[in-house]
Enzyme design. Structure first.
Site: not given
Length: 368
Positions: A57, A159, A201, A205, A209
């Site tokens: 604003e 995924a 993970t 992996d 990230l």
């Protein structure tokens, strides 16, 4: 009346488009856009860029200058009426001579929550509220959840293949989806305050990230590790640049003095969270992360962390990437681990679903 309503909606869409420009950059503040309109013409626009900087604003009113007198102001969220990092917007609106304010939603912050509207009306300003209300709520879902509960907005992302596998039986998962889907994930990361993964993970992996490539306006989120009883090597990629970009190690096991010093030396923050059924108490972790002004989190694995988050009813949105591949194997993991439900009637309902094609893959998202 119909023309007025349609014009109000048009101008509110302009405000929403402006607000979207800073999506993921204003935390812990909401994303807000503002448009000053006089005699049917837009005379100034503005949006909030970052916490501590002027609100939408104020930017729009400053750009409008003397043209703001007698004009209408469109803003997707109720103007603030209290002193925080910046002065109240309501006083600036009165000083500028705005005659009519059109809002999307009331500010859920208890410091505002209708007070801004009442103040403006008391000063003789016409206030219209609820224009494109659902769109305005959707845009600021993370802020609304955070400011009303103290907990971050939680996205569960995964995924997997057409037959529901996130990896092969050997744990190989690079890559299930194509480059377009992976690029989209990087954009999602840049819009949340933190990404969260389980320790398994990290061990299997070894993810970074981070956001790659980090384009203008994109940022790396904080990285949160939900650690079990087994330690993680400090050579893991997730610890890279921990002294510059936040890494939080949440564990229910007391670390040895040597482990603690090693993590702290490279800049890792350690959170000791009590155990629940032998695992980190996720609701308690979310409470603590909220107190650290982390307003949105994306869970990126693994299947056990995802299962626990769903079981604890912490997840607000799911974003699943479906690849046209078949992996097979009864020992290949699926997105959600744990025991699962025993009866179909106990399923978790996903609502407000949408589907987007990204190359050969599909992105499916919805709220819980």
């Amino acid at each position: 009346m119909l023309l007025t309503r349609e014009f109000d909606q048009h101008c509110m869409r302009l405000a929403l488009d402006l607000a979207c420009k800073s999506d993921g950059q204003t935390s812990p503040n909401p994303v807000v856009g503002a448009v000053v309109v006089k005699s049917g013409e837009v005379v100034a626009k503005g949006y909030h860029k970052r916490a501590g900087l002027p609100h939408a604003e104020i930017i729009a009113l400053n750009k409008a200058g003397s043209k703001a007198r007698g004009a209408d102001l469109y803003v997707n969220l109720e103007p603030c009426c209290h002193y925080g990092r910046t002065p109240p917007c309501t006083e600036a609106i009165i000083a500028a001579g705005i005659k009519r304010v059109v809002l999307g939603i009331r500010d859920p912050n208890r410091l505002v929550s209708g007070r801004g509207i009442r103040f403006l009306r008391k000063q003789g300003v016409e206030v219209v509220n609820g224009v494109l209300k659902r769109d305005c709520e959707k845009l600021n879902e993370p802020f609304i959840k955070y400011i009303t509960t103290g907990r971050p907005w939680v996205i569960l992302k995964s995924a997997f293949s057409l037959d529901g596998k996130i990896a092969t039986r050997t744990g190989d998962s690079r890559w299930i989806t194509g480059s377009k889907a992976r690029d989209y994930v990087h954009r999602l990361r840049s819009r949340v305050d933190a990404v969260l993964v389980g320790a398994e993970t990290v061990r299997v992996d070894d993810p970074q990230l981070t956001v790659r490539p980090k384009k203008k306006g994109m940022r790396n989120p904080a990285r949160v590790i939900v650690a079990g009883k087994r330690s993680i090597s400090i050579s893991a990629k997730i610890f890279n640049n921990a002294h510059k970009e936040r890494v939080i190690y949440a564990t229910s096991s007391r670390l040895s003095l040597v482990q603690k010093k090693k993590l702290q030396k490279i800049g890792v923050e350690i959170l000791l969270i009590k155990s629940k059924r032998g695992q980190v108490d996720l609701p308690l972790l979310m409470d603590k992360l909220g107190k650290m002004e982390i307003t949105s989190i994306m869970i990126e694995g693994g299947s056990e962390v995802s299962s626990n988050a769903l079981k604890e009813k912490l997840v607000d949105k799911v974003i699943y990437f479906l690849a046209p591949k078949i992996i097979g194997g009864k020992n290949a993991p699926s997105p959600v681990g744990g025991q699962g439900i025993a009866k179909i009637k106990d399923f978790i309902q996903v609502k407000d679903m949408s589907v987007l094609q990204l190359g050969c893959d599909l992105m499916i998202e919805g709220n819980i």
